[in-house]
Design a protein around this motif. Structure first.
Motif, mmCIF file in Angstrom:
data_model
loop_
_atom_site.group_PDB
_atom_site.id
_atom_site.type_symbol
_atom_site.label_atom_id
_atom_site.label_comp_id
_atom_site.label_asym_id
_atom_site.label_seq_id
_atom_site.Cartn_x
_atom_site.Cartn_y
_atom_site.Cartn_z
ATOM 1 N N GLY A 10 0.823 -1.210 0.000
ATOM 2 C CA GLY A 10 0.000 0.000 0.000
ATOM 3 C C GLY A 10 0.852 1.253 0.000
ATOM 4 O O GLY A 10 1.676 1.462 0.893
ATOM 5 N N GLY A 12 -0.034 4.545 0.345
ATOM 6 C CA GLY A 12 -0.699 5.749 0.839
ATOM 7 C C GLY A 12 0.324 6.500 1.679
ATOM 8 O O GLY A 12 1.516 6.144 1.685
ATOM 9 N N PRO A 13 -0.108 7.514 2.427
ATOM 10 C CA PRO A 13 0.834 8.258 3.267
ATOM 11 C C PRO A 13 1.588 7.366 4.262
ATOM 12 O O PRO A 13 2.781 7.579 4.492
ATOM 13 N N ALA A 14 0.923 6.342 4.819
ATOM 14 C CA ALA A 14 1.578 5.496 5.824
ATOM 15 C C ALA A 14 2.708 4.686 5.189
ATOM 16 O O ALA A 14 3.861 4.719 5.653
ATOM 17 N N GLU A 33 1.479 -1.220 -4.804
ATOM 18 C CA GLU A 33 0.260 -0.403 -4.772
ATOM 19 C C GLU A 33 -0.707 -0.954 -5.810
ATOM 20 O O GLU A 33 -0.358 -1.092 -6.978
ATOM 21 N N MET A 34 -1.930 -1.234 -5.372
ATOM 22 C CA MET A 34 -2.864 -1.886 -6.303
ATOM 23 C C MET A 34 -3.460 -0.919 -7.333
ATOM 24 O O MET A 34 -3.866 -1.335 -8.405
ATOM 25 N N LYS A 41 -6.771 7.821 -3.987
ATOM 26 C CA LYS A 41 -7.966 7.781 -3.133
ATOM 27 C C LYS A 41 -8.479 9.203 -2.888
ATOM 28 O O LYS A 41 -7.679 10.110 -2.646
ATOM 29 N N GLY A 44 -9.315 15.204 1.192
ATOM 30 C CA GLY A 44 -9.326 16.671 1.221
ATOM 31 C C GLY A 44 -7.937 17.294 1.216
ATOM 32 O O GLY A 44 -7.798 18.502 1.067
ATOM 33 N N ALA A 46 -5.911 18.012 3.544
ATOM 34 C CA ALA A 46 -5.608 18.998 4.593
ATOM 35 C C ALA A 46 -4.813 18.344 5.719
ATOM 36 O O ALA A 46 -5.159 17.244 6.166
ATOM 37 N N LYS A 93 -1.281 15.763 -2.215
ATOM 38 C CA LYS A 93 -1.027 14.452 -1.592
ATOM 39 C C LYS A 93 -0.390 13.441 -2.561
ATOM 40 O O LYS A 93 0.588 12.781 -2.192
ATOM 41 N N VAL A 115 -1.711 -7.085 -3.648
ATOM 42 C CA VAL A 115 -1.148 -8.209 -2.907
ATOM 43 C C VAL A 115 -2.272 -8.897 -2.144
ATOM 44 O O VAL A 115 -2.933 -8.268 -1.313
ATOM 45 N N GLU A 250 -4.377 4.086 8.328
ATOM 46 C CA GLU A 250 -5.821 3.922 8.516
ATOM 47 C C GLU A 250 -6.207 2.457 8.702
ATOM 48 O O GLU A 250 -7.173 2.138 9.394
ATOM 49 N N GLY A 262 -6.588 11.695 8.729
ATOM 50 C CA GLY A 262 -5.819 10.449 8.695
ATOM 51 C C GLY A 262 -4.426 10.563 8.106
ATOM 52 O O GLY A 262 -3.617 9.650 8.247
ATOM 53 N N ILE A 263 -4.123 11.681 7.433
ATOM 54 C CA ILE A 263 -2.814 11.762 6.757
ATOM 55 C C ILE A 263 -1.684 11.848 7.784
ATOM 56 O O ILE A 263 -0.712 11.094 7.732
HETATM 57 C C1 LIG Z 1 -13.291 11.964 0.958
HETATM 58 C C2 LIG Z 1 -12.189 11.900 1.978
HETATM 59 C C3 LIG Z 1 -11.572 13.069 2.403
HETATM 60 C C4 LIG Z 1 -10.523 13.008 3.332
HETATM 61 N N1 LIG Z 1 -9.903 14.171 3.685
HETATM 62 C C5 LIG Z 1 -8.844 14.135 4.530
HETATM 63 C C6 LIG Z 1 -8.125 15.324 4.843
HETATM 64 O O1 LIG Z 1 -8.412 16.409 4.338
HETATM 65 N N2 LIG Z 1 -7.081 15.231 5.710
HETATM 66 C C7 LIG Z 1 -6.706 14.047 6.277
HETATM 67 O O2 LIG Z 1 -5.759 14.033 7.067
HETATM 68 N N3 LIG Z 1 -7.365 12.897 5.992
HETATM 69 C C8 LIG Z 1 -8.406 12.911 5.121
HETATM 70 N N4 LIG Z 1 -9.042 11.743 4.790
HETATM 71 C C9 LIG Z 1 -8.541 10.484 5.361
HETATM 72 C C10 LIG Z 1 -7.225 10.113 4.667
HETATM 73 O O3 LIG Z 1 -7.408 10.124 3.269
HETATM 74 C C11 LIG Z 1 -6.738 8.726 5.073
HETATM 75 O O4 LIG Z 1 -6.965 8.478 6.427
HETATM 76 C C12 LIG Z 1 -5.245 8.573 4.774
HETATM 77 O O5 LIG Z 1 -5.006 8.672 3.393
HETATM 78 C C13 LIG Z 1 -4.763 7.222 5.293
HETATM 79 O O6 LIG Z 1 -3.490 6.947 4.781
HETATM 80 P P1 LIG Z 1 -2.998 5.437 4.692
HETATM 81 O O7 LIG Z 1 -1.681 5.454 4.032
HETATM 82 O O8 LIG Z 1 -3.119 4.800 6.004
HETATM 83 O O9 LIG Z 1 -4.081 4.699 3.776
HETATM 84 P P2 LIG Z 1 -4.566 4.990 2.301
HETATM 85 O O10 LIG Z 1 -4.453 6.416 1.950
HETATM 86 O O11 LIG Z 1 -5.880 4.309 2.201
HETATM 87 O O12 LIG Z 1 -3.500 4.224 1.408
HETATM 88 C C14 LIG Z 1 -3.452 2.825 1.366
HETATM 89 C C15 LIG Z 1 -3.016 2.401 -0.023
HETATM 90 O O13 LIG Z 1 -2.899 0.980 -0.035
HETATM 91 C C16 LIG Z 1 -3.412 0.474 -1.249
HETATM 92 N N5 LIG Z 1 -3.799 -0.914 -0.983
HETATM 93 C C17 LIG Z 1 -4.762 -1.342 -0.145
HETATM 94 N N6 LIG Z 1 -4.802 -2.682 -0.119
HETATM 95 C C18 LIG Z 1 -3.846 -3.115 -0.970
HETATM 96 C C19 LIG Z 1 -3.412 -4.408 -1.381
HETATM 97 N N7 LIG Z 1 -3.978 -5.518 -0.887
HETATM 98 N N8 LIG Z 1 -2.389 -4.501 -2.284
HETATM 99 C C20 LIG Z 1 -1.806 -3.367 -2.785
HETATM 100 N N9 LIG Z 1 -2.196 -2.119 -2.434
HETATM 101 C C21 LIG Z 1 -3.197 -2.001 -1.527
HETATM 102 C C22 LIG Z 1 -4.570 1.415 -1.558
HETATM 103 O O14 LIG Z 1 -4.869 1.422 -2.940
HETATM 104 C C23 LIG Z 1 -4.032 2.762 -1.082
HETATM 105 O O15 LIG Z 1 -3.377 3.477 -2.107
HETATM 106 C C24 LIG Z 1 -10.097 11.760 3.867
HETATM 107 C C25 LIG Z 1 -10.720 10.581 3.441
HETATM 108 C C26 LIG Z 1 -11.750 10.644 2.505
HETATM 109 C C27 LIG Z 1 -12.390 9.369 2.052
#
Ligand SMILES: Cc1cc2nc3c(=O)[nH]c(=O)nc-3n(C[C@H](O)[C@H](O)[C@H](O)COP(=O)(O)OP(=O)(O)OC[C@H]3O[C@@H](n4cnc5c(N)ncnc54)[C@H](O)[C@@H]3O)c2cc1C
Length: 349
Positions: A10, A12-14, A33-34, A41, A44, A46, A93, A115, A250, A262-263
């Motif tokens: 994955g 994402g930011p994490a 990354e899938m 995704k 916002g 922010a 982002k 994966v 997340e 969540g970022i």
């Molecule tokens: C509409 C909306 C607005 C938001 N606005 C904000 C905001 O303004 N500020 C803020 O802080 N947060 C915001 N959030 C929340 C924020 O987007 C998430 O909490 C944050 O991106 C989490 O980061 P992450 O890396 O944990 O997960 P994600 O951003 O979900 O990244 C995980 C990645 O893993 C990939 N993935 C998942 N499963 C698999 C797999 N099995 N194999 C390969 N890849 C996989 C996904 O495609 C994704 O790209 C918002 C959420 C939404 C839905």
């Protein structure tokens, strides 16, 4: 740890933050990354300024410096605050994630690489050796917590420069547990959305209505269609954070439940996981402060969900703007704030 190779599921930011910090220390990191590109995704974009304590965001990736907040309740302005200082940023982002993935030589990332759970192998691509460590940084990867809300959002463009391009707006509706947002992005764009405890279709209808009625939004042109996604609001799942594979972001419930932010916690969990793996300390311990603030926010959210809408409206009405901002930034003990506000309210039957 010196020879460890990481497989991060994955981007994402994490996952990107983990990759960045591990890559800078010379570890070999493979990222899967899938989706067709990182950061697709809907979000916002922010982040509160405190993100600076986790990593320095390159200035060219900051689209807006947030210097003001406006809070509305049922269509009325109930609080406004403007500062000369910066409260937070709207960041690009997808570019931030890409930046984090591309700083170290021994990092390889693949897109369109889903994966599965079966033995961590996809198309023969991912074959974990004994010295490999898998990091679960994607929602669909782990047993993602089921307690989640939905949010929908659209990107608007304007012919003229926005009046206050550094002021973010939060709109509450006492009939819903959740909120609408209007986040300017640069001077002529804004991300507008709504998230809360309602079905996706109902949120979609709410957003359409909001876009028709909001004084600025109704002048905008849609650059992208409305898109939505779930946000986990379960609060931190410490057994996932400290489990094998370790889960970050997340997928481990690391989202501020009140604001849906969540970022920043995702970035923090990526950074701290490397420290946890190197030191042998549990990740949940290294993120103790964030974990405990989120758990208190979760308690408040559960109370808010059960409260009658009249009480919710009364609390929001009495909440000083500073307290709303502090809650939005995850800076104060939410239960203390609400207790103080409740003590000022007349008894509500
Ligand atoms: C509409 C909306 C607005 C938001 N606005 C904000 C905001 O303004 N500020 C803020 O802080 N947060 C915001 N959030 C929340 C924020 O987007 C998430 O909490 C944050 O991106 C989490 O980061 P992450 O890396 O944990 O997960 P994600 O951003 O979900 O990244 C995980 C990645 O893993 C990939 N993935 C998942 N499963 C698999 C797999 N099995 N194999 C390969 N890849 C996989 C996904 O495609 C994704 O790209 C918002 C959420 C939404 C839905």
């Amino acid at each position: 740890m010196a020879k460890a190779e990481f497989h991060v599921i994955g981007a994402g930011p994490a996952g990107a933050a983990f990759t960045y910090f591990a890559g800078l220390k010379g570890y070999k990191v493979n990222v899967y990354e899938m989706l067709p590109a990182p950061g697709l995704k809907p979000c916002g974009w922010a982040v509160p300024r405190k993100v600076d304590e986790i990593l320095k965001i390159p200035s060219e990736l900051i689209l807006t410096e947030i210097r003001g907040f406006r809070i509305y309740l049922d269509g009325r302005l109930v609080g406004e605050r403007r500062e000369s200082g910066v409260w937070g940023y709207i960041v690009n982002k997808p570019l931030l994630i890409r930046y984090l993935l591309e700083q170290a030589e021994r990092v390889e990332y693949r897109v369109r690489a889903h994966v599965g759970r079966q033995g961590l192998i996809i198309g023969g691509m991912l074959k974990a050796e004994s010295s490999s460590v898998v990091v679960a940084a994607g929602n669909l990867w782990s047993d993602a917590p089921r307690d989640r809300i939905y949010a929908v959002q659209v990107l608007l463009e304007f012919d003229k420069r926005l009046e206050d391009p550094d002021v973010v707006e939060i709109w509450f509706d006492s009939g819903m547990v959740g909120y609408y947002w209007f986040f300017p992005e640069g001077e002529k764009r804004a991300r507008v959305g709504v998230g809360g405890y309602e079905e996706p279709q109902s949120l979609l209808e709410r957003l359409e209505r909001f876009l028709r009625e909001h004084p600025k939004a109704k002048l905008g042109t849609r650059v992208e269609p409305i898109r939505g996604s779930y946000i986990v609001v379960s609060g931190p799942q410490q057994h996932l954070m400290d489990g094998i594979p370790p889960v970050i972001g997340e997928a481990a419930g690391l989202v501020y439940p009140i604001s849906g932010e969540g970022i920043r916690p995702a970035l923090e969990s990526g950074k701290k996981l490397l420290e946890a793996l190197e030191s042998g300390k549990p990740l949940s311990k290294l993120m103790e402060k964030t974990v405990s603030m989120m758990m208190r926010q979760k308690k408040l959210l559960d109370i808010v969900k059960r409260a009658p809408s009249r009480l919710r409206a009364a609390v929001l009405e009495k909440l000083p703007i500073e307290a709303s901002i502090a809650l939005a930034l995850g800076d104060v003990d939410p239960l203390t704030v609400v207790r103080k506000v409740l003590s000022r309210l007349p008894l509500i039957g």
